[in-house]
Motif scaffolding. Structure first.
Motif, PDB file in Angstrom:
ATOM      1  N   ARG A   1       0.826  -1.213   0.000  1.00 13.40           N
ATOM      2  CA  ARG A   1       0.000   0.000   0.000  1.00 13.40           C
ATOM      3  C   ARG A   1       0.858   1.261   0.000  1.00 13.40           C
ATOM      4  O   ARG A   1       0.641   2.171  -0.807  1.00 13.40           O
TER       5      ARG A   1
ATOM      6  N   ALA B   1      -7.389   7.750   2.855  1.00  8.39           N
ATOM      7  CA  ALA B   1      -6.436   6.716   2.459  1.00  8.39           C
ATOM      8  C   ALA B   1      -5.574   6.239   3.621  1.00  8.39           C
ATOM      9  O   ALA B   1      -5.024   5.132   3.581  1.00  8.39           O
TER      10      ALA B   1
ATOM     11  N   LYS C   1      -7.656   4.470  -4.305  1.00  6.89           N
ATOM     12  CA  LYS C   1      -7.586   5.781  -3.667  1.00  6.89           C
ATOM     13  C   LYS C   1      -6.508   6.698  -4.256  1.00  6.89           C
ATOM     14  O   LYS C   1      -6.783   7.888  -4.502  1.00  6.89           O
TER      15      LYS C   1
ATOM     16  N   TYR D   1      -7.872   0.350  -1.217  1.00  7.60           N
ATOM     17  CA  TYR D   1      -6.733   1.274  -1.170  1.00  7.60           C
ATOM     18  C   TYR D   1      -6.088   1.463  -2.538  1.00  7.60           C
ATOM     19  O   TYR D   1      -5.479   2.507  -2.809  1.00  7.60           O
TER      20      TYR D   1
END
Length: 208
Positions: free
Chosen positions: A3, A177, A129, A126
């Motif tokens: 991420r 986020a 985003k 995620y």
């Protein structure tokens, strides 16, 4: 890890999309600006590769080395013919396109192996985003560049990159986020600089 890598690399890719010509002119000289399109195409392959960067490590830790070997052979078997076909047609852009297509196909295979065979899903909302957060900055900076410059100058990297960065961070905050799991990562950087209090304030701002 995936991420945060994606959060950092995606805006860098957008900066390359917006300023590929000026970046090449600044780093290597004006004669290399011809490679701007190829740079953007290869940048896409890097972004996609970041999303699957830890899959090989997971497969290796799961003793699925035969899948890693097959993926490597498949990548090579796909990339070479694509270069033979695309390079004569499109030159350097064809070579970049061949590499990117190969990466896309192998990344799709990796995701299938992870989801379909190993029954593991490290992905989620995620992924979308940073893409959504980038849109306002991407559109705004691109429109400004088209309105004010026929050839984008090197100095435009500073205001353009800064403006995009501010809009990107605002977009990341708006899409929520960041979460409490990210607080330690955010504050650790400031802690090393001896300003943990500022790190907490930044974390409070980003985590909503």
């Amino acid at each position: 890890v995936i991420r945060w890598t994606f959060y950092a690399s995606f805006p860098a890719f957008i900066v390359v999309v917006l300023f590929s010509g000026p970046l090449l002119r600044l780093l290597f000289g004006g004669q290399y600006v011809v490679g701007a399109a190829a740079t953007v195409i290869l940048g896409l392959s890097v972004i996609l590769g970041n999303l699957t960067s830890s899959v090989d490590e997971y497969l290796m830790s799961s003793s699925r080395t035969e899948l890693i070997a097959k993926n490597s052979v498949g990548h090579l078997a796909l990339n070479i013919p694509l270069n033979f076909v695309l390079v004569p047609l499109y030159g350097i852009e064809g070579a970049a396109l061949a590499t990117t297509i190969s990466v896309i196909v192998i990344d799709a295979v990796l995701i299938y192996e992870l989801l379909g065979i190993e029954q593991v899903n490290p992905y989620g909302w995620y992924v979308a985003k940073p893409v959504l957060a980038s849109l306002p900055g991407l559109v705004s900076v691109w429109v400004c560049l088209q309105l004010f410059f026929e050839t984008v100058p090197v100095w435009s990297l500073v205001p353009g990159g800064l403006g995009y960065g501010i809009l990107y961070v605002a977009g990341m905050v708006a899409t929520r986020a960041f979460n409490e799991d990210d607080r330690e990562i955010i504050t650790s950087g400031f802690r090393r600089l001896g300003n943990e209090e500022m790190g907490e304030k930044v974390a409070d701002f980003l985590i909503r």
